[in-house]
Enzyme design. Sequence first.
Site, PDB file in Angstrom:
ATOM      1  N   ARG A  86       0.836  -1.201   0.000  1.00  0.00           N
ATOM      2  CA  ARG A  86       0.000   0.000   0.000  1.00  0.00           C
ATOM      3  C   ARG A  86       0.871   1.251   0.000  1.00  0.00           C
ATOM      4  O   ARG A  86       0.574   2.217  -0.703  1.00  0.00           O
ATOM      5  CB  ARG A  86      -0.937   0.008   1.210  1.00  0.00           C
ATOM      6  CG  ARG A  86      -2.041  -1.033   1.141  1.00  0.00           C
ATOM      7  CD  ARG A  86      -2.991  -0.902   2.319  1.00  0.00           C
ATOM      8  NE  ARG A  86      -3.801   0.296   2.241  1.00  0.00           N
ATOM      9  CZ  ARG A  86      -4.522   0.784   3.252  1.00  0.00           C
ATOM     10  NH1 ARG A  86      -4.510   0.154   4.423  1.00  0.00           N
ATOM     11  NH2 ARG A  86      -5.243   1.869   3.105  1.00  0.00           N
ATOM     12  N   CYS A 100      -1.224   6.161   9.048  1.00  0.00           N
ATOM     13  CA  CYS A 100      -1.571   4.866   8.458  1.00  0.00           C
ATOM     14  C   CYS A 100      -2.635   5.153   7.398  1.00  0.00           C
ATOM     15  O   CYS A 100      -2.521   6.108   6.649  1.00  0.00           O
ATOM     16  CB  CYS A 100      -2.053   3.886   9.522  1.00  0.00           C
ATOM     17  SG  CYS A 100      -3.413   4.522  10.536  1.00  0.00           S
TER      18      CYS A 100
END
Length: 282
Positions: A181, A239
Amino acid sequence: MTASWTTLVDARTLAAALKRDDLAILDCRFSLAAPEAGPAAYAASHLPGALYAHLDRDLSDHRKQSGGRHPWPDATDFDARLGDWGITASHQVVAYDDGDGAFAARLWFLLRALGHERAAVLDGGWKHWTDLGLPTQTGVREVTRVARTERFDESRLLDAPQVQAHLARGGMLVDARGRERFRGEAEPIDRVAGHVPGAVNRPYADNLVDGRFKPREQLAREFRELLAAHAPGDVVAMCGSGVTACHHLLAMEHAGLPGAKLFTGSWSGWIEDPARPVAAGS
């Protein structure tokens, strides 16, 4: 003197303290794919005396139109929720989830940002507890609601413009998402792939071994290597939505490196403005 736990607590240590009058246990089990799976698991069985904390309803404020996928709640609202649970400033709070500690760490940092020092995460969570055959129960204990007026330490909570300024000053931004990611090779949740230019990557799973936190000495070595010349207070964790980043804040404090901050909106908050730059690769 009654023991205080401020980062992690071992399952057997907690089991021996279940009858403490000042103990408040919060079950944070949750599934992003099935948001009601956590409450169902709690209803089926939970740690003795535990109450349930829902990521979406209790640990986030989805009335907000910005701030990422799990907007940080206002202190007044979070205080009220803690009051509903009967948690005072003197309670020893222990949070747990299904194992890796990410959702429990979100609750831990919410409390830490309020100045509540006596808060800890159950190391290994529900899985480790039940693997050890420690007691569980069903049903909800009665609590007496209390009034609270704490406020968040806003200096530890950054939004996207503040993160941009932090990076411009040479500050460090640590992204807790998985490597794929971060590099922009896969994005199963958010509409844009990639990362904030200038961020470095340490997946929060790197804090764990066999479902439990690594020894504090090992975490200290790894984070010092990552931080290099940066002081812990010059670090901001992020995050996807400000949840798993709290795992880094917990791991750093457990390792004796307290003071890092949180990008509350994280990646989902960053990409709310299409004008903000996006990087890919490592």
